[in-house]
Write an enzyme that holds these catalytic residues in place. Structure first.
Site, mmCIF file in Angstrom:
data_model
loop_
_atom_site.group_PDB
_atom_site.id
_atom_site.type_symbol
_atom_site.label_atom_id
_atom_site.label_comp_id
_atom_site.label_asym_id
_atom_site.label_seq_id
_atom_site.Cartn_x
_atom_site.Cartn_y
_atom_site.Cartn_z
ATOM 1 N N ALA A 86 -101.337 92.603 12.927
ATOM 2 C CA ALA A 86 -100.674 93.871 13.225
ATOM 3 C C ALA A 86 -101.551 94.984 12.660
ATOM 4 C CB ALA A 86 -99.296 93.886 12.588
ATOM 5 N N GLU A 127 -99.573 85.059 15.241
ATOM 6 C CA GLU A 127 -98.204 84.938 15.776
ATOM 7 C C GLU A 127 -98.197 85.120 17.295
ATOM 8 O OE1 GLU A 127 -96.833 87.779 12.850
ATOM 9 O OE2 GLU A 127 -95.325 86.345 12.182
ATOM 10 N N GLU A 182 -100.994 87.939 5.339
ATOM 11 C CA GLU A 182 -99.986 88.945 4.954
ATOM 12 C C GLU A 182 -99.703 88.933 3.458
ATOM 13 O OE1 GLU A 182 -99.782 87.088 7.687
ATOM 14 O OE2 GLU A 182 -98.717 88.114 9.308
ATOM 15 N N GLY A 199 -100.224 88.915 12.694
ATOM 16 C CA GLY A 199 -99.583 89.117 13.995
ATOM 17 C C GLY A 199 -100.422 88.553 15.142
HETATM 18 N N1 CAA Z 1 -105.253 96.504 11.172
HETATM 19 C C1 CAA Z 1 -106.011 97.614 11.290
HETATM 20 N N2 CAA Z 1 -107.364 97.602 11.323
HETATM 21 C C2 CAA Z 1 -107.979 96.404 11.218
HETATM 22 C C3 CAA Z 1 -107.249 95.203 11.085
HETATM 23 C C4 CAA Z 1 -105.825 95.273 11.078
HETATM 24 N N3 CAA Z 1 -105.057 94.178 10.984
HETATM 25 N N4 CAA Z 1 -108.141 94.170 10.998
HETATM 26 C C5 CAA Z 1 -109.371 94.723 11.078
HETATM 27 N N5 CAA Z 1 -109.286 96.068 11.200
HETATM 28 C C6 CAA Z 1 -110.391 97.021 11.323
HETATM 29 C C7 CAA Z 1 -111.072 97.276 9.995
HETATM 30 O O1 CAA Z 1 -110.378 98.225 9.239
HETATM 31 C C8 CAA Z 1 -112.439 97.751 10.457
HETATM 32 O O2 CAA Z 1 -112.308 99.102 10.869
HETATM 33 P P1 CAA Z 1 -113.462 100.189 10.418
HETATM 34 O O3 CAA Z 1 -114.701 99.683 11.109
HETATM 35 O O4 CAA Z 1 -112.944 101.453 10.955
HETATM 36 O O5 CAA Z 1 -113.554 100.106 8.933
HETATM 37 C C9 CAA Z 1 -112.702 96.955 11.719
HETATM 38 O O6 CAA Z 1 -111.413 96.473 12.144
HETATM 39 C C10 CAA Z 1 -113.588 95.743 11.497
HETATM 40 O O7 CAA Z 1 -113.066 94.979 10.433
HETATM 41 P P2 CAA Z 1 -113.884 94.577 9.106
HETATM 42 O O8 CAA Z 1 -114.967 95.580 8.823
HETATM 43 O O9 CAA Z 1 -112.903 94.328 8.014
HETATM 44 O O10 CAA Z 1 -114.576 93.216 9.591
HETATM 45 P P3 CAA Z 1 -114.992 91.963 8.696
HETATM 46 O O11 CAA Z 1 -115.751 91.061 9.588
HETATM 47 O O12 CAA Z 1 -115.620 92.409 7.417
HETATM 48 O O13 CAA Z 1 -113.599 91.251 8.288
HETATM 49 C C11 CAA Z 1 -111.384 90.386 8.705
HETATM 50 C C12 CAA Z 1 -112.791 90.676 9.274
HETATM 51 C C13 CAA Z 1 -111.493 89.316 7.621
HETATM 52 C C14 CAA Z 1 -110.532 89.872 9.836
HETATM 53 C C15 CAA Z 1 -110.789 91.681 8.108
HETATM 54 O O14 CAA Z 1 -110.911 92.726 9.053
HETATM 55 C C16 CAA Z 1 -109.360 91.599 7.707
HETATM 56 O O15 CAA Z 1 -109.042 91.009 6.664
HETATM 57 N N6 CAA Z 1 -108.433 92.189 8.519
HETATM 58 C C17 CAA Z 1 -107.021 92.254 8.218
HETATM 59 C C18 CAA Z 1 -106.342 90.927 8.462
HETATM 60 C C19 CAA Z 1 -104.893 91.004 8.068
HETATM 61 O O16 CAA Z 1 -104.548 91.225 6.936
HETATM 62 N N7 CAA Z 1 -103.991 90.780 9.046
HETATM 63 C C20 CAA Z 1 -102.559 90.776 8.820
HETATM 64 C C21 CAA Z 1 -101.977 92.105 9.166
HETATM 65 S S1 CAA Z 1 -100.246 92.215 8.722
HETATM 66 C C22 CAA Z 1 -99.399 91.488 9.998
HETATM 67 O O17 CAA Z 1 -99.977 90.998 10.939
HETATM 68 C C23 CAA Z 1 -97.866 91.511 9.865
HETATM 69 C C24 CAA Z 1 -97.100 90.759 10.896
HETATM 70 O O18 CAA Z 1 -96.791 89.581 10.723
HETATM 71 C C25 CAA Z 1 -96.598 91.382 12.125
#
Ligand code: CAA
Length: 252
Positions: free
Chosen positions: A60, A106, A126, A103
């Site tokens: 998400a 999911e 999460e 998400g």
């Molecule tokens: N939301 C918003 N932006 C996101 C994102 C997310 N879930 N995942 C990645 N991005 C964005 C990053 O902020 C980054 O943007 P910028 O270039 O503007 O900084 C861009 O995508 C590329 O990501 P990274 O630079 O972080 O890429 P990476 O290769 O270094 O890492 C990753 C990849 C490990 C997937 C890392 O991006 C990450 O940990 N993302 C978040 C994953 C996460 O926590 N997901 C759960 C969300 S909560 C949820 O989903 C709740 C639910 O159940 C509904």
């Protein structure tokens, strides 16, 4: 998202590659709106969901959620669109490359079948954000792998490799990344050529197996079996067998 129809396959591609296809609310609404349209269209038999870039979806959209509060989310009823995904009657096949997290995982788990590239990475991070899955993750993962294994992944927030996902029955197939789309569409075409009412009622009956007792499920299956004898495709399928020819199914 990007949307196309080819060879009776409705194709939706998640298309925010700069943010690894992070799913904001508008995007979920768009996906489910197109799914609903596909579900009603005669020229779509199977739906395929893919992601563009180096992720299927990394979860998400954290930027959209970060300042949210509980009451606003309750009033938004934000998972309503996710629930609509469960009402789709046609087969939905997900093809996952790269990250399918939170998400995004999911969304993948809400597909009927999942094909994954060898580089796919699944997980529920999460916990590292001080929250937990909210769109079915705890329920679907537990049904797939059992309580103890699911808890391990959900508590650790670690990523599962494609190989591990295959081992736990999370995905149907592991495929070389360059062949992922081709193999997914090949399978989708195979299902699209089957009598559509059988495909539909099989999906409905299999879904009941998760919630019904065995006796209830058997009853449900039986009614669907009887119902198919009201279809033209049943007459055609059995007649073609007797006449030793290939059946020509119409989806009626
Ligand atoms: N939301 C918003 N932006 C996101 C994102 C997310 N879930 N995942 C990645 N991005 C964005 C990053 O902020 C980054 O943007 P910028 O270039 O503007 O900084 C861009 O995508 C590329 O990501 P990274 O630079 O972080 O890429 P990476 O290769 O270094 O890492 C990753 C990849 C490990 C997937 C890392 O991006 C990450 O940990 N993302 C978040 C994953 C996460 O926590 N997901 C759960 C969300 S909560 C949820 O989903 C709740 C639910 O159940 C509904």
């Amino acid at each position: 998202i990007e949307v196309s129809i080819e060879d009776r396959i409705g194709h939706v591609t998640l298309n925010r590659p700069k943010v690894l296809n992070a799913l904001n609310r508008g995007m979920i609404r768009e996906i489910v709106t197109v799914f609903d349209e596909f579900d009603l269209r005669d020229d779509v038999k199977v739906i395929v969901l893919t992601g563009k870039g180096r992720a299927f979806a990394a979860g998400a959209d954290i930027d959209e959620m970060a300042d949210d509060d509980a009451i606003r989310m309750e009033l938004l009823n934000q998972f309503k669109d996710w629930d609509r995904m469960n009402q789709i009657k046609k087969p939905v096949i997900g093809a996952v490359q790269g990250f399918a997290l939170g998400g995004g995982f999911e969304l993948a788990l809400s597909c009927d079948l999942l094909f994954a590239a060898e580089d796919a990475k699944f997980g529920f991070p999460e916990i590292n954000l001080g929250v937990m899955p909210g769109a079915g993750g705890t329920q679907r993962l537990t049904r797939l792998m059992g309580k103890t294994k699911a808890l391990e992944w959900l508590w650790s927030g670690e990523m599962m490799s494609g190989k591990e996902a295959l081992h736990y029955g999370v995905v149907n197939r592991l495929i070389a990344p360059e062949l992922l789309l081709e193999e997914t569409f090949q399978f989708a075409r195979k299902v699209a050529a089957k009598p559509a009412l059988s495909v539909r009622l099989i999906k409905e009956a299999v879904e009941k197996a998760e919630d019904y007792t065995l006796a209830e499920g058997m009853q449900f299956e039986r009614k669907n079996f009887y119902l198919l004898f009201a279809s033209e495709d049943q007459k055609e399928g059995m007649k073609a067998f007797q006449e030793k020819r290939k059946p020509s199914f119409k989806g009626r």
